[in-house]
Design a protein around this motif. Structure first.
Motif, PDB file in Angstrom:
ATOM      1  N   GLU A   1      -6.556 -91.948 -87.803  1.00 19.83           N
ATOM      2  CA  GLU A   1      -7.976 -91.813 -87.456  1.00 19.83           C
ATOM      3  C   GLU A   1      -8.439 -92.991 -86.615  1.00 19.83           C
ATOM      4  O   GLU A   1      -9.127 -92.823 -85.619  1.00 19.83           O
ATOM      5  CB  GLU A   1      -8.830 -91.681 -88.727  1.00 19.83           C
ATOM      6  CG  GLU A   1      -8.819 -90.237 -89.233  1.00 19.83           C
ATOM      7  CD  GLU A   1      -9.249 -90.112 -90.702  1.00 19.83           C
ATOM      8  OE1 GLU A   1      -9.998 -91.000 -91.179  1.00 19.83           O
ATOM      9  OE2 GLU A   1      -8.819 -89.135 -91.350  1.00 19.83           O
ATOM     10  N   ARG A   2      -8.019 -94.177 -87.018  1.00 20.49           N
ATOM     11  CA  ARG A   2      -8.453 -95.374 -86.305  1.00 20.49           C
ATOM     12  C   ARG A   2      -7.921 -95.381 -84.868  1.00 20.49           C
ATOM     13  O   ARG A   2      -8.642 -95.669 -83.917  1.00 20.49           O
ATOM     14  CB  ARG A   2      -7.947 -96.615 -87.047  1.00 20.49           C
ATOM     15  CG  ARG A   2      -8.596 -97.907 -86.577  1.00 20.49           C
ATOM     16  CD  ARG A   2      -8.176 -99.087 -87.454  1.00 20.49           C
ATOM     17  NE  ARG A   2      -6.750 -99.368 -87.354  1.00 20.49           N
ATOM     18  CZ  ARG A   2      -5.914 -99.474 -88.397  1.00 20.49           C
ATOM     19  NH1 ARG A   2      -6.356 -99.305 -89.634  1.00 20.49           N
ATOM     20  NH2 ARG A   2      -4.637 -99.745 -88.216  1.00 20.49           N
ATOM     21  N   GLU A   3      -6.638 -95.018 -84.708  1.00 18.60           N
ATOM     22  CA  GLU A   3      -6.001 -95.109 -83.385  1.00 18.60           C
ATOM     23  C   GLU A   3      -6.108 -93.803 -82.592  1.00 18.60           C
ATOM     24  O   GLU A   3      -5.549 -93.707 -81.497  1.00 18.60           O
ATOM     25  CB  GLU A   3      -4.519 -95.478 -83.544  1.00 18.60           C
ATOM     26  CG  GLU A   3      -4.244 -96.684 -84.425  1.00 18.60           C
ATOM     27  CD  GLU A   3      -4.349 -97.998 -83.650  1.00 18.60           C
ATOM     28  OE1 GLU A   3      -4.237 -97.938 -82.416  1.00 18.60           O
ATOM     29  OE2 GLU A   3      -4.559 -99.057 -84.282  1.00 18.60           O
ATOM     30  N   LYS A   4      -6.761 -92.820 -83.171  1.00 20.66           N
ATOM     31  CA  LYS A   4      -6.894 -91.505 -82.510  1.00 20.66           C
ATOM     32  C   LYS A   4      -5.537 -90.931 -82.132  1.00 20.66           C
ATOM     33  O   LYS A   4      -5.287 -90.547 -80.985  1.00 20.66           O
ATOM     34  CB  LYS A   4      -7.793 -91.606 -81.268  1.00 20.66           C
ATOM     35  CG  LYS A   4      -9.203 -92.113 -81.568  1.00 20.66           C
ATOM     36  CD  LYS A   4     -10.165 -91.744 -80.456  1.00 20.66           C
ATOM     37  CE  LYS A   4     -11.512 -92.458 -80.576  1.00 20.66           C
ATOM     38  NZ  LYS A   4     -11.948 -92.782 -81.956  1.00 20.66           N
ATOM     39  N   LEU A   5      -4.659 -90.887 -83.127  1.00 25.10           N
ATOM     40  CA  LEU A   5      -3.318 -90.338 -82.912  1.00 25.10           C
ATOM     41  C   LEU A   5      -3.132 -89.141 -83.829  1.00 25.10           C
ATOM     42  O   LEU A   5      -3.850 -88.995 -84.832  1.00 25.10           O
ATOM     43  CB  LEU A   5      -2.257 -91.387 -83.266  1.00 25.10           C
ATOM     44  CG  LEU A   5      -2.180 -92.632 -82.386  1.00 25.10           C
ATOM     45  CD1 LEU A   5      -1.280 -93.674 -83.022  1.00 25.10           C
ATOM     46  CD2 LEU A   5      -1.666 -92.251 -81.007  1.00 25.10           C
ATOM     47  N   SER A   6      -2.168 -88.273 -83.500  1.00 24.51           N
ATOM     48  CA  SER A   6      -1.817 -87.231 -84.459  1.00 24.51           C
ATOM     49  C   SER A   6      -1.171 -87.916 -85.655  1.00 24.51           C
ATOM     50  O   SER A   6      -0.636 -89.018 -85.541  1.00 24.51           O
ATOM     51  CB  SER A   6      -0.845 -86.233 -83.818  1.00 24.51           C
ATOM     52  OG  SER A   6       0.417 -86.850 -83.662  1.00 24.51           O
ATOM     53  N   LEU A   7      -1.226 -87.233 -86.805  1.00 22.99           N
ATOM     54  CA  LEU A   7      -0.628 -87.790 -88.023  1.00 22.99           C
ATOM     55  C   LEU A   7       0.830 -88.143 -87.772  1.00 22.99           C
ATOM     56  O   LEU A   7       1.319 -89.195 -88.182  1.00 22.99           O
ATOM     57  CB  LEU A   7      -0.676 -86.746 -89.147  1.00 22.99           C
ATOM     58  CG  LEU A   7      -1.797 -86.892 -90.181  1.00 22.99           C
ATOM     59  CD1 LEU A   7      -1.542 -85.920 -91.324  1.00 22.99           C
ATOM     60  CD2 LEU A   7      -1.855 -88.323 -90.700  1.00 22.99           C
ATOM     61  N   GLU A   8       1.510 -87.215 -87.072  1.00 23.51           N
ATOM     62  CA  GLU A   8       2.920 -87.402 -86.814  1.00 23.51           C
ATOM     63  C   GLU A   8       3.200 -88.637 -85.959  1.00 23.51           C
ATOM     64  O   GLU A   8       4.105 -89.411 -86.211  1.00 23.51           O
ATOM     65  CB  GLU A   8       3.381 -86.199 -86.012  1.00 23.51           C
ATOM     66  CG  GLU A   8       4.548 -85.531 -86.606  1.00 23.51           C
ATOM     67  CD  GLU A   8       4.908 -84.403 -85.701  1.00 23.51           C
ATOM     68  OE1 GLU A   8       4.008 -83.613 -85.356  1.00 23.51           O
ATOM     69  OE2 GLU A   8       6.076 -84.341 -85.340  1.00 23.51           O
ATOM     70  N   GLU A   9       2.397 -88.770 -84.893  1.00 16.63           N
ATOM     71  CA  GLU A   9       2.568 -89.869 -83.966  1.00 16.63           C
ATOM     72  C   GLU A   9       2.279 -91.189 -84.694  1.00 16.63           C
ATOM     73  O   GLU A   9       3.004 -92.167 -84.547  1.00 16.63           O
ATOM     74  CB  GLU A   9       1.615 -89.650 -82.784  1.00 16.63           C
ATOM     75  CG  GLU A   9       1.924 -90.422 -81.518  1.00 16.63           C
ATOM     76  CD  GLU A   9       3.375 -90.375 -81.093  1.00 16.63           C
ATOM     77  OE1 GLU A   9       3.944 -91.456 -80.844  1.00 16.63           O
ATOM     78  OE2 GLU A   9       3.959 -89.267 -81.030  1.00 16.63           O
ATOM     79  N   ALA A  10       1.212 -91.180 -85.510  1.00 22.10           N
ATOM     80  CA  ALA A  10       0.853 -92.387 -86.267  1.00 22.10           C
ATOM     81  C   ALA A  10       1.976 -92.753 -87.239  1.00 22.10           C
ATOM     82  O   ALA A  10       2.356 -93.926 -87.363  1.00 22.10           O
ATOM     83  CB  ALA A  10      -0.460 -92.167 -87.009  1.00 22.10           C
ATOM     84  N   ALA A  11       2.521 -91.740 -87.927  1.00 22.57           N
ATOM     85  CA  ALA A  11       3.573 -91.994 -88.915  1.00 22.57           C
ATOM     86  C   ALA A  11       4.785 -92.626 -88.221  1.00 22.57           C
ATOM     87  O   ALA A  11       5.386 -93.582 -88.715  1.00 22.57           O
ATOM     88  CB  ALA A  11       3.981 -90.691 -89.605  1.00 22.57           C
TER      89      ALA A  11
END
Lengths: 478, 478
Positions: free
Chosen positions: B89-99
């Motif tokens: 949410e903070r970085e505006k990424l998909s969950l997958e990309e953030a993970a």
């Protein structure tokens, strides 16, 4: 729109010009009719060619139809009928392969007769996608994934006239729409070859399914083929240079590469150069296969103890001194211009003043000299050897090695060594050993020609007379 | 068999050695358990790392499970828990990309702490086939079709520690069999991300279907990826050299290439160099797209009249003299260290003995001299101009161009020319024109600084006193 794309592709990709005729292969199907009609409308000078393969009952009508269309447009027409089935049987080819060969032979022969700048065929963007997909399914290399070219010289057909594909950027639906627009009714090809069956499966089943995954699949593949084609051409240019750096002779049945030059290449270029060497010996072989290439590269880096390995397609690879030789099973290895016995079973006698003929224009001669002005014994070149005349019994014998034979090389006082071990140390290729000339005094080896003299016959401080052995090459006799 | 393949791959492809630790990322699934167990059994020194993404209820148990397995083998364990949802949410990424980002950040941070030689992950041959197929379906370039590497430095994670994949040559079924053999029960990952869904579709639907067409499909793709990877790496090396030849400066928001050097490259290398320039400005952009690259290459060969074009991803391309500049929309074009007015609306007065400051450390000075020792007027360097003092009215004005302004360049007697046409002839980039300094006598242009003096003020045979204009650079002020 259709015409402007054909025009741009024909000029910028196929490099067609308006001055000389283009020979267009026309089957009578929608694609080739669109090719003929559009190139004509764009002002290119055309010669229409049709080959009747004689495989289908309606093929005579197809030929008449194409001739009529050419007449309608006022274009010259050339046609021929070939019994492809007979060719296939005679040449032991599949019907499809035979049809392809006969057709392109015909088109390029006609192109030469017409002084054409190119042979144009009607492959389009969907053909390209299907071709690339077929190669992908096979796990092809870069050239396969690049698909067909807009313009390419195919040396097997002609060294100068290129094959061009002006419709390669247009989709099947664009072509069908163009044909509807001009009101022509194409002939339909009822051939059901295996490839056609396979292509139909791709066209009607697999590609629509892949388009569900990515709606822009066809477009993506078409562009991918374009980019990869450019990279493939670039790598081929580099492979040309690499080939020149590595090539080290060829003859019937073998091609030699310089091993140091080959090992200095990037692996990507090693693969391409290696495939070229194979291609010289097996031009009809589509692909020698990934495994054979990898085994070849590994062998080049580190030859096995035997110095030889089996590749595939009845080819073998040999490490021959500084050279790598790819050869057919049946070919002899190159002799590298070496001074070998003329036959394995050769045996000859040598007296001072006489000489014996060896292979490749070499001779072996014996002279008697005295010590004066004879220079330093240590500095003798390898094609020369001196013996203390008192130590040898004349005549000398010249012959090949015997099983298990031992000798005493110069410098190895008091010991003997197996001749085969000596050959291994000297890295003399296996296949040359049985014909390597040995000069013997009685049963004892006095000189392994060109490699090392023997200890027992060496010149010492007390030597009075010298026997001088020498090999020399009469270049006239080559 | 399994162990010998892992051993060979780990040593010859991943270049792992036994002396320093390897940090293994272990999720608890079959693949990473097999990675951990086999590398340990082969004698590599391991540190086990597990990141709890906090995305699934059972993730805490997964972490405990992996820690227990590490303990069982006597291996050091490092773990952490990150709230990936919050990061996304903070970085505006998909969950997958953030993970993915959080996980690799963690693994490489731990690898640095442990002094590890590499980070090892458990991707295997089926993952490779799926990756290559996904790229193929998207119409990817060579690097995509090459799939994942056995060993690769990823500068975004670490400049020296590579990511390695010791299981990349082993199939899923081999891994499952190994896990059954050692009697371990892997944790199953219940994540159902979009990619996982897509991968499942490939794995269970598409690939089996493609294997019906070619039973050796997976094998073919795996080998293809290997060969293409080698060719891609080789082309990247050549692109490194090409980049060095073309690179011509960069700063915040722009990268400049030498246009002549760029045009001298093969098209295949132009594409790669162009993509690199884009990559410098948009490092997170996966692909700027085929179209943008092609338009960029066409523009480089033949810049449009405006000298500028829009690319994609809010980047533009400008032809700036001998340079091609890729820049973000918001960045200023490079000024190339030129002597420009400090602002468009600048206007200043110049008397003999005075000077005016320009941009980039340049100054403009006026001096009065007499003719003696003044040398040949024709040979003046471009940073200098002479005027007949009788012809000008002092003080001179220094300002930028006015709309529609005309002038009379030296050599164009009796005629005047639009200043904008002069700038076009001189190939002065558009964006520099409004700040280009003009020295004027009254309303008349006397010198277009650095480019050409004006006809009306030229030095003649009857000139008595000379006014000397000069620009010079005070390098201290830069």
């Amino acid at each position: 729109m259709f015409l402007s794309v054909v025009d741009r592709t024909a000029r910028t990709q196929c490099l067609l010009t308006g001055d000389r005729p283009v020979l267009a292969g026309v089957s009578g199907g929608a694609d080739s009719l669109a090719l003929m009609h559009s190139l004509h409308r764009l002002g290119f000078r055309l010669v229409i060619a049709h080959l009747d393969h004689g495989l289908r009952p309606e093929s005579t009508e197809d030929a008449a139809f194409v001739r009529q269309k050419a007449d309608d447009l006022g274009l010259p027409f050339v046609g021929a009928r070939v019994d492809v089935r007979a060719v296939a049987e005679r040449e032991k080819l599949s019907l499809e392969e035979a049809a392809r060969q006969v057709r392109y032979d015909f088109l390029f022969a006609q192109a030469r007769r017409a002084g054409a700048q190119a042979v144009a065929v009607a492959h389009h963007a969907d053909d390209q996608v299907e071709t690339v997909l077929m190669h992908f399914l096979r796990g092809a290399a870069l050239s396969g994934l690049s698909g067909m070219s807009h313009r390419r010289i195919m040396p097997i057909w002609d060294a100068e006239i290129p094959l061009v594909r002006p419709l390669l950027d247009l989709w099947r639906e664009d072509i069908d729409a163009y044909i509807r627009d001009i009101g022509w009714t194409p002939r339909t090809d009822s051939t059901n070859s295996d490839t056609a069956y396979f292509r139909n499966h791709l066209r009607h089943e697999l590609i629509p399914e892949l388009e569900e995954i990515n709606p822009r699949f066809r477009d993506g593949v078409l562009r991918m083929a374009d980019v990869l084609g450019e990279e493939d051409r670039f790598l081929e240019q580099l492979a040309d240079q690499a080939w020149s750096a590595c090539f080290s002779g060829e003859a019937e049945g073998w091609v030699a590469l310089s091993r140091p030059a080959f090992l200095a290449l990037e692996k990507a270029l090693q693969r391409r150069v290696f495939r070229r060497a194979v291609g010289r010996l097996r031009p009809d072989l589509r692909d020698i296969g990934f495994d054979a290439v990898e085994r070849g590269l590994a062998f080049a880096a580190e030859p096995s103890a035997s110095g030889q390995m089996d590749l595939a397609a009845r080819l073998s690879l040999t490490a021959l001194g500084e050279r790598l030789v790819v050869k057919t099973w049946s070919a002899e290895l190159p002799e590298d211009g070496l001074p070998l016995l003329l036959a394995e079973e050769f045996e000859g006698l040598l007296m001072p003043g006489n000489s014996i003929s060896l292979s490749n224009g070499w001779s072996l001669a014996l002279e008697e000299t005295d010590l004066e002005g004879s220079g330093n014994v240590q500095d003798l070149p390898p094609h020369e050897a001196w013996m203390d005349a008192e130590t040898v019994s004349l005549p000398l014998t010249v012959r090949g090695m015997r099983p298990g034979e031992r000798w005493q090389p110069l410098g190895l006082a008091g010991h003997s060594q197996k001749l085969s071990d000596f050959f291994i140390n000297e890295k003399l290729p296996q296949h040359l050993r049985s014909r390597w000339p040995l000069v013997c005094s009685g049963e004892q080896i006095a000189w392994v020609v060109g490699l090392r003299p023997a200890e027992p016959f060496k010149v010492t401080a007390s030597t009075l007379r010298i026997l001088q052995l020498q090999i020399f090459r009469d270049l006239q006799s080559e």
